[in-house]
Design a protein around this motif. Structure first.
Motif, short mmCIF file in Angstrom:
data_model
loop_
_atom_site.label_atom_id
_atom_site.label_comp_id
_atom_site.label_asym_id
_atom_site.label_seq_id
_atom_site.Cartn_x
_atom_site.Cartn_y
_atom_site.Cartn_z
N GLU A 174 -72.18 -16.56 -61.66
CA GLU A 174 -73.00 -16.48 -62.89
C GLU A 174 -72.25 -16.98 -64.11
O GLU A 174 -72.86 -17.47 -65.07
CB GLU A 174 -73.50 -15.04 -63.12
CG GLU A 174 -72.42 -14.03 -63.43
CD GLU A 174 -71.72 -13.45 -62.22
OE1 GLU A 174 -71.11 -12.37 -62.37
OE2 GLU A 174 -71.76 -14.06 -61.12
N PHE A 175 -70.92 -16.87 -64.13
CA PHE A 175 -70.15 -17.35 -65.28
C PHE A 175 -70.32 -18.85 -65.48
O PHE A 175 -70.20 -19.35 -66.60
CB PHE A 175 -68.67 -17.02 -65.10
CG PHE A 175 -68.34 -15.55 -65.24
CD1 PHE A 175 -69.25 -14.64 -65.75
CD2 PHE A 175 -67.09 -15.09 -64.86
CE1 PHE A 175 -68.94 -13.30 -65.88
CE2 PHE A 175 -66.75 -13.74 -65.00
CZ PHE A 175 -67.68 -12.85 -65.51
N VAL A 178 -73.16 -20.34 -68.09
CA VAL A 178 -73.11 -20.33 -69.55
C VAL A 178 -73.36 -21.74 -70.09
O VAL A 178 -72.74 -22.71 -69.66
CB VAL A 178 -71.75 -19.79 -70.05
CG1 VAL A 178 -71.66 -19.92 -71.57
CG2 VAL A 178 -71.57 -18.33 -69.64
N VAL A 191 -78.62 -19.19 -71.12
CA VAL A 191 -77.45 -18.34 -70.92
C VAL A 191 -76.44 -18.63 -72.03
O VAL A 191 -75.98 -19.77 -72.19
CB VAL A 191 -76.83 -18.58 -69.53
CG1 VAL A 191 -75.60 -17.68 -69.34
CG2 VAL A 191 -77.86 -18.30 -68.44
N GLU A 193 -73.47 -16.41 -73.13
CA GLU A 193 -72.05 -16.03 -73.06
C GLU A 193 -71.82 -14.97 -71.98
O GLU A 193 -72.77 -14.36 -71.49
CB GLU A 193 -71.58 -15.47 -74.41
CG GLU A 193 -72.31 -14.24 -74.87
CD GLU A 193 -72.00 -13.86 -76.32
OE1 GLU A 193 -71.78 -14.78 -77.13
OE2 GLU A 193 -72.00 -12.66 -76.62
N ARG A 194 -70.54 -14.80 -71.63
CA ARG A 194 -70.15 -13.73 -70.72
C ARG A 194 -70.10 -12.41 -71.49
O ARG A 194 -69.96 -12.40 -72.71
CB ARG A 194 -68.77 -14.06 -70.12
CG ARG A 194 -68.84 -15.21 -69.15
CD ARG A 194 -67.54 -15.95 -68.93
NE ARG A 194 -66.41 -15.13 -68.54
CZ ARG A 194 -65.35 -15.59 -67.88
NH1 ARG A 194 -65.30 -16.88 -67.53
NH2 ARG A 194 -64.35 -14.79 -67.57
N ASP A 225 -64.52 -9.37 -68.15
CA ASP A 225 -65.93 -9.71 -68.29
C ASP A 225 -66.72 -9.35 -67.04
O ASP A 225 -66.21 -9.43 -65.92
CB ASP A 225 -66.10 -11.21 -68.56
CG ASP A 225 -65.36 -11.67 -69.80
OD1 ASP A 225 -65.08 -10.82 -70.67
OD2 ASP A 225 -65.05 -12.88 -69.89
N ILE A 228 -73.65 -11.69 -67.84
CA ILE A 228 -73.87 -12.71 -68.86
C ILE A 228 -75.03 -12.29 -69.76
O ILE A 228 -75.94 -11.58 -69.33
CB ILE A 228 -74.20 -14.09 -68.23
CG1 ILE A 228 -75.28 -13.96 -67.14
CG2 ILE A 228 -72.93 -14.74 -67.68
CD1 ILE A 228 -75.66 -15.25 -66.45
#
Length: 247
Positions: A174-175, A178, A191, A193-194, A225, A228
């Motif tokens: 998922e990161f 972004v 999306v 940010e984390r 982190d 998101i």
């Protein structure tokens, strides 16, 4: 592998309870309906409730871990909220009209060395998310499993207090989203940010006791982190089982 929407959660009072959903309608530019609609400002808060304010102004799980064990159920028509906790009698109240009753109910769950809960905040038109923009929080079941493996025990999803949980991703995939747009059902989300994490995630949602070093586990990947933040850019209904696509 197909990515699907596995869980939906809302948190009517910030840091004071959670409620599972099967479907929800989202609007462009807004938070999830009835998510963080109310927040409880503490006696040292520097907010008048007229606009968004940072989380440091509110009673929250990071400072009061027992709050993690609150469960909630909201009647949207009447705005009556039922709260339960293993150390407190179940209560049904309206967070604003019954503010004093709510504060009395919460008081035994607050540490004596923290600023006491003082008043109920409700900002017109948006939920009191931790982000300064109206956000939907998205998390990944595989990332939770990876953290649980590092910690050495099963971790409830509730610790992370995310709105949407996705299945079918690799851990931390998922990161990579972004800056991209994601579609779930008819809804499109940008999306942003984390999500940086705090001590809240160390608290057990059943007992309200800190029992897992989630932050230490995250640091083994070189960050702190999990999940998101996204903005709704095209509204619509989403429901459990919907397919998720990166556009």
């Amino acid at each position: 592998m197909t990515i699907t929407l596995a869980h939906l959660w809302r948190h009517p009072i910030k840091s004071h309870g959670r409620e599972a959903l099967e479907r929800v309608s989202l609007e462009a530019g807004k938070t999830m309906p009835w998510d963080r609609t109310w927040a409880i400002a503490h006696e040292a808060a520097k907010t008048d409730g007229s606009s968004w304010a940072p989380c440091a102004n509110f009673s929250r799980v990071a400072k009061a871990p027992k709050l993690m064990a609150i469960a909630s159920e909201l009647d949207e028509t009447t705005e009556m909220l039922t709260l339960s906790h293993p150390e407190q009698p179940t209560v049904t109240i309206h967070p604003e009209r019954d503010a004093e009753q709510l504060l009395d109910w919460v008081r035994p769950l607050m540490p004596e060395n923290r600023a006491a809960s003082a008043r109920i905040i409700r900002v017109a038109g948006r939920g009191m998310t931790d982000s300064d923009f109206p956000s939907i929080s998205i998390a990944n079941l595989a990332s939770n499993a990876a953290v649980a493996d590092k910690v050495g025990t099963e971790l409830s999803l509730i610790r992370w207090r995310a709105n949407l949980w996705l299945d079918g991703l690799e851990a931390w995939e998922e990161f990579e989203w972004v800056g991209n747009t994601v579609q779930i059902g008819d809804v499109k989300l940008a999306v942003e940010e984390r999500i940086g994490r705090c001590l809240a995630t160390t608290a057990n949602p059943q007992s309200g006791e800190r029992d897992a070093d989630t932050l230490g586990a995250l640091k083994q990947w070189g960050h702190q982190d999990f999940g998101i933040y996204a903005k709704v850019i095209e509204g619509g209904e989403i429901k459990l089982g919907d397919t998720v696509r990166v556009l």
